[in-house]
Motif scaffolding. Structure first.
Motif, mmCIF file in Angstrom:
data_model
loop_
_atom_site.group_PDB
_atom_site.id
_atom_site.type_symbol
_atom_site.label_atom_id
_atom_site.label_comp_id
_atom_site.label_asym_id
_atom_site.label_seq_id
_atom_site.Cartn_x
_atom_site.Cartn_y
_atom_site.Cartn_z
ATOM 1 N N GLU A 125 20.255 13.959 6.276
ATOM 2 C CA GLU A 125 20.446 13.051 5.135
ATOM 3 C C GLU A 125 21.556 12.047 5.411
ATOM 4 O OE1 GLU A 125 18.544 16.775 3.700
ATOM 5 O OE2 GLU A 125 20.272 16.323 4.971
ATOM 6 N N VAL A 126 22.652 12.513 5.989
ATOM 7 C CA VAL A 126 23.778 11.629 6.295
ATOM 8 C C VAL A 126 23.368 10.591 7.337
ATOM 9 C CG1 VAL A 126 26.082 11.516 7.326
ATOM 10 C CG2 VAL A 126 25.541 13.330 5.680
ATOM 11 N N ALA A 127 22.707 11.042 8.399
ATOM 12 C CA ALA A 127 22.296 10.137 9.479
ATOM 13 C C ALA A 127 21.391 9.027 8.962
ATOM 14 C CB ALA A 127 21.594 10.927 10.576
ATOM 15 N N GLN A 128 20.455 9.389 8.122
ATOM 16 C CA GLN A 128 19.526 8.392 7.588
ATOM 17 C C GLN A 128 20.241 7.390 6.688
ATOM 18 O OE1 GLN A 128 16.322 10.068 5.295
ATOM 19 N NE2 GLN A 128 15.215 8.128 5.130
ATOM 20 N N ASP A 129 21.170 7.864 5.894
ATOM 21 C CA ASP A 129 21.826 7.001 4.906
ATOM 22 C C ASP A 129 22.817 6.034 5.535
ATOM 23 O OD1 ASP A 129 22.027 6.213 2.239
ATOM 24 O OD2 ASP A 129 23.796 7.434 1.903
ATOM 25 N N VAL A 130 23.492 6.463 6.618
ATOM 26 C CA VAL A 130 24.480 5.581 7.249
ATOM 27 C C VAL A 130 23.930 4.937 8.525
ATOM 28 C CG1 VAL A 130 26.432 6.846 6.289
ATOM 29 C CG2 VAL A 130 25.560 7.473 8.548
ATOM 30 N N HIS A 131 22.613 5.063 8.702
ATOM 31 C CA HIS A 131 21.902 4.382 9.792
ATOM 32 C C HIS A 131 22.427 4.794 11.166
ATOM 33 C CE1 HIS A 131 20.318 1.972 6.524
ATOM 34 N NE2 HIS A 131 21.541 1.590 6.202
ATOM 35 N N SER A 132 22.464 6.105 11.385
ATOM 36 C CA SER A 132 22.881 6.638 12.687
ATOM 37 C C SER A 132 21.874 7.698 13.118
ATOM 38 C CB SER A 132 24.279 7.240 12.610
ATOM 39 O OG SER A 132 24.258 8.450 11.865
ATOM 40 N N THR A 133 21.978 8.134 14.360
ATOM 41 C CA THR A 133 21.148 9.233 14.827
ATOM 42 C C THR A 133 21.792 10.556 14.426
ATOM 43 O OG1 THR A 133 22.283 9.405 16.956
ATOM 44 C CG2 THR A 133 20.443 7.837 16.808
ATOM 45 N N ILE A 134 21.017 11.625 14.496
ATOM 46 C CA ILE A 134 21.563 12.936 14.159
ATOM 47 C C ILE A 134 22.673 13.347 15.137
ATOM 48 C CG2 ILE A 134 21.026 15.412 14.052
ATOM 49 C CD1 ILE A 134 18.437 14.741 12.676
ATOM 50 N N GLY A 150 40.294 11.549 0.870
ATOM 51 C CA GLY A 150 39.342 11.513 1.974
ATOM 52 C C GLY A 150 37.930 11.833 1.531
ATOM 53 N N ASN A 151 37.767 12.832 0.672
ATOM 54 C CA ASN A 151 36.434 13.196 0.190
ATOM 55 C C ASN A 151 35.860 12.155 -0.759
ATOM 56 O OD1 ASN A 151 35.442 16.001 1.133
ATOM 57 N ND2 ASN A 151 37.604 16.346 0.691
ATOM 58 N N LEU A 152 36.714 11.539 -1.572
ATOM 59 C CA LEU A 152 36.233 10.476 -2.459
ATOM 60 C C LEU A 152 35.793 9.253 -1.651
ATOM 61 C CD1 LEU A 152 38.790 10.672 -5.422
ATOM 62 C CD2 LEU A 152 36.370 11.329 -5.442
ATOM 63 N N LEU A 153 36.516 8.955 -0.566
ATOM 64 C CA LEU A 153 36.108 7.843 0.302
ATOM 65 C C LEU A 153 34.750 8.122 0.937
ATOM 66 C CD1 LEU A 153 39.487 6.921 2.077
ATOM 67 C CD2 LEU A 153 38.246 5.578 0.366
ATOM 68 N N ALA A 154 34.489 9.392 1.240
ATOM 69 C CA ALA A 154 33.190 9.754 1.815
ATOM 70 C C ALA A 154 32.049 9.461 0.848
ATOM 71 C CB ALA A 154 33.185 11.231 2.207
ATOM 72 N N THR A 155 32.318 9.606 -0.437
ATOM 73 C CA THR A 155 31.261 9.379 -1.430
ATOM 74 C C THR A 155 30.871 7.911 -1.555
ATOM 75 O OG1 THR A 155 32.771 9.096 -3.318
ATOM 76 C CG2 THR A 155 32.122 11.348 -2.755
ATOM 77 N N VAL A 156 31.722 7.003 -1.089
ATOM 78 C CA VAL A 156 31.415 5.562 -1.202
ATOM 79 C C VAL A 156 31.233 4.923 0.182
ATOM 80 C CG1 VAL A 156 32.595 5.327 -3.411
ATOM 81 C CG2 VAL A 156 33.880 4.960 -1.295
ATOM 82 N N ALA A 157 31.163 5.757 1.232
ATOM 83 C CA ALA A 157 31.018 5.218 2.589
ATOM 84 C C ALA A 157 29.671 4.523 2.735
ATOM 85 C CB ALA A 157 31.161 6.339 3.610
ATOM 86 N N GLU A 158 29.703 3.273 3.150
ATOM 87 C CA GLU A 158 28.474 2.487 3.300
ATOM 88 C C GLU A 158 27.935 2.520 4.725
ATOM 89 O OE1 GLU A 158 26.710 1.011 1.033
ATOM 90 O OE2 GLU A 158 28.037 1.454 -0.664
ATOM 91 N N ASN A 159 28.781 2.894 5.684
ATOM 92 C CA ASN A 159 28.334 2.902 7.068
ATOM 93 C C ASN A 159 28.991 4.058 7.821
ATOM 94 O OD1 ASN A 159 30.991 1.899 8.066
ATOM 95 N ND2 ASN A 159 30.367 0.010 7.032
ATOM 96 N N TYR A 160 28.569 4.234 9.050
ATOM 97 C CA TYR A 160 29.024 5.353 9.869
ATOM 98 C C TYR A 160 30.528 5.293 10.133
ATOM 99 C CZ TYR A 160 29.398 8.435 13.954
ATOM 100 O OH TYR A 160 29.772 9.421 14.838
ATOM 101 N N SER A 161 31.035 4.121 10.456
ATOM 102 C CA SER A 161 32.460 3.983 10.785
ATOM 103 C C SER A 161 33.340 4.345 9.598
ATOM 104 C CB SER A 161 32.760 2.548 11.245
ATOM 105 O OG SER A 161 32.044 2.244 12.419
#
Length: 387
Positions: A32-41, A85-96
């Motif tokens: 789910e994370v990989a698909q949402d932030v456009h990265s490979t598993i 840190g966890n709240l920032l993860a909830t709004v992360a738009e990309n992998y970086s």
């Protein structure tokens, strides 16, 4: 002090639970994370590696920076960093951005367990210090039994971001609990950065850290690939593995508690017994892996023996470097995480070049190194009584 553990200690347990959940839950949400932030598993898997490196490197640095802070205030700061840190993860738009949020979160991990272990020991009477530290670490093990499956389920149903939002809420509850319930340590010495850093010159400390790294490294050599061992060697269906991992988690929790009580009895004898038993048992476990019936108690016993050493190693480091307990305790967390990473790497090499069934035979030799180093230190150095 009453016979029961004070409620302030349970606040630290909740914090440990939250940290354990945020560290491991992403393993169940990688697709789910990989698909949402456009990265490979595999790229998403590096979020786990990045977190581990953040724990190993960031924890000791943070301790040095905050050396003047009272332990209670430092714990509150760590949980604030954890929540951010966890709240920032909830709004992360990309992998970086997500990787950055994981690194921020990881800063709280090593220091929280390092400082929290000392705080936990100070909350109870002298004879139960190691048991109190072990109780705090049960929050980490219970996170694997309950928190990770729950977080994975929530993430799959409501989106992975919701999982990290819930973790942030648990972290905030811990922050409030520390503020309201954890007493200030009136006997805490004022921070002395030179005193903390001088311990880094101690060969005795570095030897103790190597003991921790190698002793526990064998555990992740096997644990990292326990699922394919259960399916391809033992013959379990994939749907059954999750229940076996719960059995393993129960063993981990029980082992953590037993390890704390043994450390209160005699730290050096207990650690020698624990490491020796794990080495011998892994060779026995080689035979268990071919039987679906024996693997049920077998994986439970493995969990007990593997994690009984954690409170022992954490408690013993305080005796090795009693003049700088905060930094030494945090460095021990770094050593354990490096052991995790190294053990997983060796496990991967074993799986690639040897039959999967032989992985169980490779693992114990890592702990043998830790056991030999421990024997050398016991014979050549007198370790002070912890705390």
């Amino acid at each position: 002090m009453t016979k029961k553990y004070p409620i302030a200690l349970w606040t630290l347990v909740i914090g440990a639970f939250a940290i354990g959940m945020t560290e491991f839950v992403i393993m169940g949400l990688l697709p789910e994370v990989a698909q949402d932030v456009h990265s490979t598993i595999p790229q998403a898997g590096q979020l786990i590696t990045g977190y581990a490196l953040g724990v190993a490197v960031g924890g000791p640095i943070l301790v040095v920076i905050t050396y003047k802070m009272a332990q209670k205030n430092l714990l509150m700061l760590l949980m604030l960093i954890f929540c951010i840190g966890n709240l920032l993860a909830t709004v992360a738009e990309n992998y970086s951005f997500l990787m950055a949020s994981r690194l921020i979160t990881s800063l709280a991990h090593g220091s929280f367990f390092g400082v929290g272990a000392i705080m936990a020991a100070n909350l109870v009477e002298y004879s139960r210090r190691a048991s109190a530290m072990a109780l705090m670490f049960t929050g980490l093990t219970v996170a694997n039994i309950l928190g990770v499956p729950f977080g994975t389920f929530i993430g799959q149903q409501l989106g992975w971001r919701s999982t990290f939002f819930i973790i942030a809420i648990i972290g905030f509850i811990t922050l409030i609990g520390i503020f309201l319930l954890v007493p200030k340590n009136k006997e805490q010495k004022k921070g002395n950065i030179k005193q903390e850093l001088v311990v880094l010159k101690s060969g005795n400390l570095w030897l103790a850290l190597l003991i921790a790294m190698f002793s526990f490294g064998s555990v992740f050599t096997l644990v990292t690939y326990i699922t394919p061992v259960l399916t391809d060697v033992t013959g379990y269906q994939s749907s059954t593995v999750s229940w076996l991992l719960v059995v393993f988690g129960l063993g981990v929790t029980f082992g953590n508690i037993v390890g704390g009580k043994m450390a209160d009895w005699n730290i050096n004898k207990s650690l020698f017994i624990s490491l020796s038993a794990l080495v011998v048992y892994l060779f026995i476990f080689y035979l268990f892996q071919f039987s679906a019936i024996l693997m049920v108690p077998g994986i439970f016993i493995f969990g007990v023996l593997a994690f009984a050493m954690i409170p022992m190693l954490q408690f013993r480091i305080l005796g090795v470097s009693a003049d700088a307990p905060t930094l030494a305790s945090t460095l021990n967390q770094s050593a354990l995480n490096l052991g995790n990473a190294g053990g997983a790497f060796i496990g991967g090499m074993s799986v690639e070049y040897l039959p999967l069934k032989d992985l169980v035979l490779v693992a114990p030799f890592i702990t043998v190194i830790g056991l030999l180093l421990f024997y050398v230190q016991v014979q050549t150095t007198k370790v002070r009584n912890p705390l």
